[in-house]
Design a protein around this motif. Sequence first.
Motif, short mmCIF file in Angstrom:
data_model
loop_
_atom_site.label_atom_id
_atom_site.label_comp_id
_atom_site.label_asym_id
_atom_site.label_seq_id
_atom_site.Cartn_x
_atom_site.Cartn_y
_atom_site.Cartn_z
N ASP A 63 -38.35 61.79 -95.09
CA ASP A 63 -38.50 60.34 -94.91
C ASP A 63 -39.88 59.97 -94.38
OD1 ASP A 63 -38.00 61.31 -92.40
OD2 ASP A 63 -36.24 60.07 -92.01
N ILE A 64 -40.57 60.91 -93.74
CA ILE A 64 -41.96 60.64 -93.34
C ILE A 64 -42.85 60.60 -94.59
CG2 ILE A 64 -43.97 61.51 -92.09
CD1 ILE A 64 -42.11 62.73 -90.05
N TRP A 95 -42.07 57.35 -96.31
CA TRP A 95 -42.71 56.24 -95.58
C TRP A 95 -44.18 56.17 -95.95
CZ3 TRP A 95 -46.70 57.31 -92.10
CH2 TRP A 95 -47.22 56.20 -91.44
N HIS A 153 -42.38 60.68 -86.39
CA HIS A 153 -42.21 59.28 -86.78
C HIS A 153 -40.81 58.78 -86.51
CE1 HIS A 153 -45.85 60.58 -88.68
NE2 HIS A 153 -46.11 59.39 -89.16
N THR A 173 -43.27 59.50 -81.02
CA THR A 173 -43.74 58.84 -82.25
C THR A 173 -44.82 59.68 -82.91
OG1 THR A 173 -45.22 57.55 -80.83
CG2 THR A 173 -43.19 56.47 -81.54
N GLY A 174 -45.17 59.31 -84.12
CA GLY A 174 -46.11 60.08 -84.91
C GLY A 174 -47.55 59.89 -84.47
N VAL A 175 -48.37 60.91 -84.73
CA VAL A 175 -49.78 60.88 -84.36
C VAL A 175 -50.61 61.43 -85.52
CG1 VAL A 175 -51.54 61.90 -82.83
CG2 VAL A 175 -49.34 61.20 -81.89
N LEU A 176 -51.78 60.84 -85.70
CA LEU A 176 -52.78 61.38 -86.61
C LEU A 176 -54.09 61.54 -85.85
CD1 LEU A 176 -52.38 59.42 -89.96
CD2 LEU A 176 -52.49 61.90 -89.73
#
Lengths: 555, 555
Positions: A337-338, A341, A386, A399-402
């Motif tokens: 699902d990431i 998304w 995410h 939560t997600g990180v970049l």
Amino acid sequence: MARDECVIGIDFGTLSGRAVVVRVRDGAELGSAVHDYAHAVVERELPETGERLPPDWALQDPGDYIDVLRTAVPDALKAAGVAPDAVIGIATDFTASTPMPVLSDGTPLCRVEDLAARPHAYPKLWKHHAAQRQADRINALAEERGEPWLARYGGRISSEWEFAKALQVLEEDPDVYDRMERWIEGADWIIWQLCGEETRNACTAGYKAIFQDGRYPSEEFLAALDERFAGFVADKVAGPPLLQLGSRAGSLTARAGAWTGLPEGIAVATGNVDAHVTAPAAQAIEPGQMLAVMGTSTCHIMNDEALAEVPGMCGVVRGGITPDLWGYEAGQSGVGDIFAWFVDNAVPPRYHEQARERGLDVHGLLSQLAEDQDVGEHGLIALDWHSGNRSVLVDHELTGVLVGLKLSTRPEDVYRALIEATAFGTRKIIETFDDAGIAVRELFVAGGLMRNRAIMQIYADVTRHSLHLIGSEQGPALGAAMHAAVAAGAYPDIHAASEAMGSVRRDVYRPDEARADAYDALYERYSVLHDHFGPGGDDVMHALRRLRPRERVRD
Amino acid sequence: MARDECVIGIDFGTLSGRAVVVRVRDGAELGSAVHDYAHAVVERELPETGERLPPDWALQDPGDYIDVLRTAVPDALKAAGVAPDAVIGIATDFTASTPMPVLSDGTPLCRVEDLAARPHAYPKLWKHHAAQRQADRINALAEERGEPWLARYGGRISSEWEFAKALQVLEEDPDVYDRMERWIEGADWIIWQLCGEETRNACTAGYKAIFQDGRYPSEEFLAALDERFAGFVADKVAGPPLLQLGSRAGSLTARAGAWTGLPEGIAVATGNVDAHVTAPAAQAIEPGQMLAVMGTSTCHIMNDEALAEVPGMCGVVRGGITPDLWGYEAGQSGVGDIFAWFVDNAVPPRYHEQARERGLDVHGLLSQLAEDQDVGEHGLIALDWHSGNRSVLVDHELTGVLVGLKLSTRPEDVYRALIEATAFGTRKIIETFDDAGIAVRELFVAGGLMRNRAIMQIYADVTRHSLHLIGSEQGPALGAAMHAAVAAGAYPDIHAASEAMGSVRRDVYRPDEARADAYDALYERYSVLHDHFGPGGDDVMHALRRLRPRERVRD
């Protein structure tokens, strides 16, 4: 056994049910059929009344499950060209935890006339996440009281499971709670419908209903949660036999025979769960063989002889996968699902056009473009949180990180970084098992993502494990069918059934030494970020949640 | 002065030159014209030979600058309906640092027949980034020797500036280095072409050629860099008068009169730089008035009476903005280009379609969608380091970060987070100035981004400063025209010219108290991330660069 004996496995998924006719002798899948649930997932309003449901609710209509028996089973038989009297047994797997309130004869409360308008009278699908408050209280109390079972679940009971959802019913609709005579997983309810007898299976009892070392949580514990909850286990859960997976729950009733077109009296196996039932289908049930079922999320399933407390696991249950071993489960909350998304929200038009021109979907295009990159070329590291982190941090507020974005960063770079992040997440789980003394010796893959070559190779390189891929496209239904064969007495146990009926393609993806070395360096960096934003360091992710204006929170 | 006297300001940008005819009395812009450079930016191959240039090169053709004089100036006069003899002065501003090798008569080396095929014979545009190695050596040596001027540049000399680029010429094409008799900024070369005399301006000498306290870096320092470089300043830079901004460099030659259609003998002002020349146009030259010129990147310009060492500033130069004050410069490497990168690389088709339907560009749509959000609603924090961080960290190897991604995160959420990140970056610069005793009392904005309402309001809320917006759409050319008026004697100094000819709309955006409070909490979190990934904590960004396979590095 006769050469043409068959069994039927039925996989009750989130949106549909699939029946598969399987030859007992060798596991050949002779025919299958799918029935889409008419009500799918009830998330916005109750069909009966149009009443709007609160956020995070997810219900189902039990009539849809019966419709699968009525349509998919006869259709599968027809597709297989198999005569009903060749079928010696039937078994199912189900989403979990999907508990429902029923009367003592199995009638769903939502089918009791004056309760059809009451949301709490319906089955709560696994992804009903509105009982978080109740789960929090269960966890706080369990920790306070030092309940010994808490460690069996990585230190955290999920809001998705039976107790949190039941407590929500009690608190929000005590009348429905009073009138429900049984609180039962869909996995067990469907068996009740097939064989006419209420049973409970060891898998959901262990993983979802906190059944450990021969008992459910104590009456004292339940009373401390809520006086009115004290008798919950005694009155609404316990009582019927708690059966091992692959055992015979009973015989097909005349009524269920009429629904399915199958002979009355054939073996009905004990209920089972989609991920766990897939392990024998992939021939991944020996100690140290970890199966990753990779779809929108990933579920990790592994047997071992030893009992250990693996940090962040979802659960360890004696007989949870096969009757003779400790079954471990872990999970990554977001995987496919990431990627979905990302494709829906972050890929520009020229990529969609290019995909069309090449006759690919956007995932296919991005995978192709990402596949050719060298390890580290894109200069990115992501955290795949995410939708939070189940194992090993057990924190759904992460939560997600970049990290590493540049003006030259392209969509395929981020796509690859996200794939790698989920692979790093899997490696983190494997290492945590290894460190806890539950060694992961082989890695098996099932689920839709196994068809993506780029993803698979990255997982092999990151984990330094050869990947064995399940041979069937219908793993859960095939796994269920094996249990039917065992329940019917065609095999002495699930190991024998798995060996004869399962199928796996071994070493489809092998780690490349050079790439694996390069990934070691990136994984080290991932781990630093993981530990910084996870258990210690910067709690910015929780802070960002707290800082959101309450009235406009969207998830 | 006569009521109809005019001046001409010419803004030499990266891709084109713009001439504006301005009325001396009140700064009214009577007409303008643009000329696009035929060679634009030479980044891939040398037009003369087709030779492929190495990565990070950026050259220009000086003939393009002359073509601006030939075409844009007469066109602007025509557009203004102004007779040439009404023009009393001319001035320019230029990109910087854009140095070029020329003969002692001003002839560009690339126009010397046997050198036209030599890349190093051409002007090196500000964004030529191929002299990083040389800049690194300059910095290391300056630090080692304790050169007092280093602190005037936030501790770091840029690869974009005159010394690094000249050293690159010496090392890579010693023959061109030997044959260049002067090494001169485009800002000064164009004045030479207009008035026939070589001069140097205080602005580029200070900010780009390390001229501090009356001298350039010493011969000893240069010799320590490279024996052959010892005479660089004495032979190729120093000599001609170093003039204050707004002073008269000379009079228009007959040749330049023929190019432009202007009367021979009118005043030609000293060279100037695009960002710095904009400050008087925005009436932002008093101490404590910071001007942010916001485009693809942001340049911060501010005068003050005091000299201080502000960490991470680009430079502080006596007379760098106006002759009477210390001029401070700081900068954010990426601003508008981060938003452009996002729109080009991370916005899905449905947003492009929706923008078309609403008659907006994608920036306009995202801004509209982002504008309505409450502070903190999207739950994200970004670091705006996609092309490194100039002020206050002075580290071009830093990269962008996104924290807080969820499956519900939408493109407008990320867009807003990126805008906020650049606003936080500006606040960090303002606070660093304040902390160093150079108080920022007012914030002025010029540049293309001032037209974006969402961006402006976020900047006001994040910085707690009312924003004053420059009144002109042609700020640099207008600022240049003011210097022409001063050089022609129409005003006693740039302060008087700015008051009469400048224009600013005050308090166009005012901070909202509630939003500013909410941003304080987010800024605190930004600062933690800033300090973690920047000067200390996790050096993952540098590590990711080191881990990239060398042969496939793309930037």
